[in-house]
Design an enzyme around this catalytic site. Structure first.
Site, short mmCIF file in Angstrom:
data_model
loop_
_atom_site.label_atom_id
_atom_site.label_comp_id
_atom_site.label_asym_id
_atom_site.label_seq_id
_atom_site.Cartn_x
_atom_site.Cartn_y
_atom_site.Cartn_z
N ASP A 1 0.83 -1.20 0.00
CA ASP A 1 0.00 0.00 0.00
C ASP A 1 0.87 1.25 0.00
O ASP A 1 1.94 1.29 0.60
CB ASP A 1 -0.89 -0.02 1.25
CG ASP A 1 -1.79 1.20 1.34
OD1 ASP A 1 -2.66 1.35 0.47
OD2 ASP A 1 -1.60 1.99 2.29
N GLU B 1 0.88 -0.55 -5.12
CA GLU B 1 -0.07 0.55 -5.33
C GLU B 1 0.78 1.81 -5.45
O GLU B 1 1.20 2.39 -4.46
CB GLU B 1 -1.05 0.68 -4.17
CG GLU B 1 -2.13 1.72 -4.46
CD GLU B 1 -2.59 2.50 -3.24
OE1 GLU B 1 -3.64 3.15 -3.32
OE2 GLU B 1 -1.88 2.49 -2.21
#
Length: 616
Positions: free
Chosen positions: A306, A359
């Site tokens: 993330d 990401e």
């Protein structure tokens, strides 16, 4: 496992080269020299004056089980014979300022349910896995993951169906994903976290599977059930930042330890969290080992890292002048770059077949290139540019789409610069962004037509596919983690038909190599209609390794066309194999022309269609 930490374990940990630090630090049952059993506790706290283990086994007495330093490594260890599985514990740390603080174990395998914060003695050994055949295929070097189908169902376990635990999800969620035809499940973060509202993206217990849904072995059973059904499991992994809660990593031994001492480097004001100090070798060991832990102990197929951009750039989310530049005066986080390369090499060595997914929202180069070639070493990267462009296009009234045609075509300018996943994720259906179907303009029926068209565009474009739960049946409301999805909508025809459409789309995708077999190059993609902005129509061919082609055409206005001309560079016939609007599957007769043929394709308003191409 030896009763005492070895010099090799400590050396590798301090050097940032221990990919199995979780087997050394934390709490482990060991055999002592006299044949008795004890639990060995080990914790990294180099700035502490003293450390002890306190817990339910010693009435939380600070003086009962004092820890001893392991030479000059900063690691303390102790052996407790009175401890048992299920006991609660923490580390009592006297800081250099003389303050007594209590910290949860950073390497604990299980933790109390919030608001309680103690670690729990837990043994991961003993779960009987039944996914041997799946794991053997996963580690096979014969699998070309870049050019294999990947359709991902992103799930927040707590709100898919409220009240289900790991055990119930191993039946209900797995059965649902099988029925829908997805190849993978992506689970939002499951490392223990104190605040429900963070959805798991502000973690405190990196080695603790959250106790919200059951115990760790029940999570293993969920993943095992997925694998036995042939479904891959991706786990969201938050290696960028951590929560500031008092029992967590912040100022762990009274000083900056996991974070940088300078707040210009450690603070992440955008989220109110602290960033890891990736220039500290022990932190590198902590995070690399955590990735190996999820792969090896839980059989996770992939970790989706993330907020990678916030790690790569020192000024991410910070005002000008409020960040600490790197030694060369730049904004790139050199420690993070080295960390990702170290991480990818460790995963390749210790977890063959497992993947890392980024990401990452910037144009940082070579994210999915191997570390040995100067890249970061990720397997895939989320294509945030595609997502932003396409969603901003779809929410326009159809009249204005002709002025924004480049939002459809521009993503192909960089489609093969990385190995991409095309995400329609949870981030796009929260914070007043509206649901996917809620973005569509027009009548009620037209909203559903356009959402179908969006999904067919996603599945036709190069890149793997990801859809957040609820999108498959066109949930109108934004996602709310406090409640279940609006399953009652399936009682209404449009929503039930949407789910059946997504199910059919998944099955078509996985059975049609033209949509994935050449996902990484222009050899698998060719424009047929690219510049018809006036009609808001695009068309292109996808091609597999055998030369078989699929013609994909999209009409983004409500205007119908009895016979829209598409020029093809060879004589062929076309057969409609899928449409976003239910109708017969006609054979399209092409008309010859000097350099091939022209197909006159019937197009309804807001229709997408796939045609199998039979080259004559």
């Amino acid at each position: 496992m030896g009763a005492y930490l070895s010099e090799t374990e400590l050396y590798l940990f301090n050097e940032g080269k221990n990919a199995f630090a979780y087997k050394a630090l934390g709490c482990h049952r060991v055999a002592m020299e006299d044949g008795s059993q004890a639990y060995r506790f080990a914790v990294w706290a180099p700035n502490a004056l003293s450390v002890s283990v306190v817990g339910s086994f010693n009435n939380w007495d600070v003086n009962a089980d004092m820890m001893r330093p392991c030479s000059a490594t900063g690691v303390w260890q102790a052996h407790v014979r009175s401890a048992h599985v299920g006991d609660l514990y923490k580390y009592a740390i006297y800081t250099h300022d003389g303050e007594l603080i209590y910290k949860a174990d950073p390497y604990a395998f299980y933790s109390q349910l919030r608001p309680d914060t103690a670690s729990i003695i837990y043994e991961l050994e003993g779960y009987a896995w039944h996914d041997g055949a799946y794991m053997q295929r996963l580690t096979s070097n014969d699998i070309d993951r870049v050019n294999s189908p990947m359709s991902i169902y992103e799930v927040h376990l707590g709100s898919w169906r409220k009240g289900l635990g790991y055990s119930e999800l191993a039946r209900e969620l797995v059965d649902y994903v099988i029925d829908m035809g997805y190849t993978h499940i992506e689970l939002m973060p499951l490392s223990e976290y104190p605040l429900d509202d963070s959805w798991g993206y502000q973690a405190s217990g990196y080695y603790s599977a959250t106790s919200r849904y059951g115990e760790p072995k029940e999570l293993m059973a969920l993943i095992d059930a997925c694998h036995q059904a042939g479904i891959g499991v991706i786990l969201d992994w938050v290696c960028a930042h951590f929560t500031k809660d008092a029992h967590g990593l912040r100022r762990f031994d009274g000083a900056a330890l996991y974070e940088h001492a300078d707040p210009r480097r450690s603070e992440q004001p955008q989220w109110g969290t602290l960033q890891f100090n990736l220039e500290r070798t022990e932190v590198v060991s902590f995070l690399v080992s955590n990735a190996v832990f999820w792969f090896n102990e839980y059989h996770i197929d992939a970790l989706r890292a993330d907020a990678v951009s916030s790690m790569l750039y020192l000024d991410y989310g910070k005002d000008d002048g409020s960040f600490l530049p790197n030694p060369h005066g730049g904004r790139e986080n050199l420690g993070a770059i080295d960390f990702f390369r170290t991480l990818s090499i460790a995963i390749e060595r210790h977890c063959p077949g497992c993947m890392l997914i980024a990401e990452e929202s910037t144009a940082f180069p070579a994210v999915t290139s191997p570390a040995r070639d100067g890249g970061l070493g990720f397997s895939f990267k989320w294509n945030m540019g595609w997502m932003n462009d396409v969603l901003s296009y779809m929410k326009l009234d159809s009249y204005f789409r002709k002025f924004n045609h480049d939002k459809l075509t521009f993503p192909m300018c960089y489609a093969f610069s990385e190995h991409f996943i095309l995400p329609l994720s949870h981030d796009e259906v929260v914070h007043l962004k509206n649901s996917l179907i809620g973005r569509m303009k027009g009548t009620y029926d037209e909203m559903f037509l356009q959402l179908r068209e969006l999904y067919m565009l996603q599945y036709a474009m190069p890149g793997k596919k990801l859809l957040f739960m609820g999108g498959e049946f066109a949930q109108f409301s934004e996602w709310n983690f406090r409640t279940s999805l609006d399953w009652l909508l399936l009682e209404y025809d449009h929503h039930a038909a949407m789910r059946e459409f997504v199910k059919a789309l998944n099955r078509f995708y996985t059975s049609c190599p033209a949509l994935y077999a050449r996902d990484d190059s222009w050899q698998g993609f060719e424009w047929r209609v690219v510049d018809d902005a006036a009609h808001s129509i695009i068309a292109f061919c996808r091609r597999d390794d055998m030369g078989r082609e699929l013609l994909c055409i999209f009409n983004f206005t409500p205007v119908a066309h009895a016979g829209y001309p598409v020029h093809l560079p060879y004589p062929c016939t076309l057969r409609r194999v899928m449409s976003s609007i239910e109708q017969p599957q006609p054979q399209v007769i092409t008309e010859p022309e000097p350099e091939g043929c022209v197909a006159l394709l019937p197009l309804k308003g807001y229709e997408a269609a796939y045609y199998a191409v039979n080259i004559l």
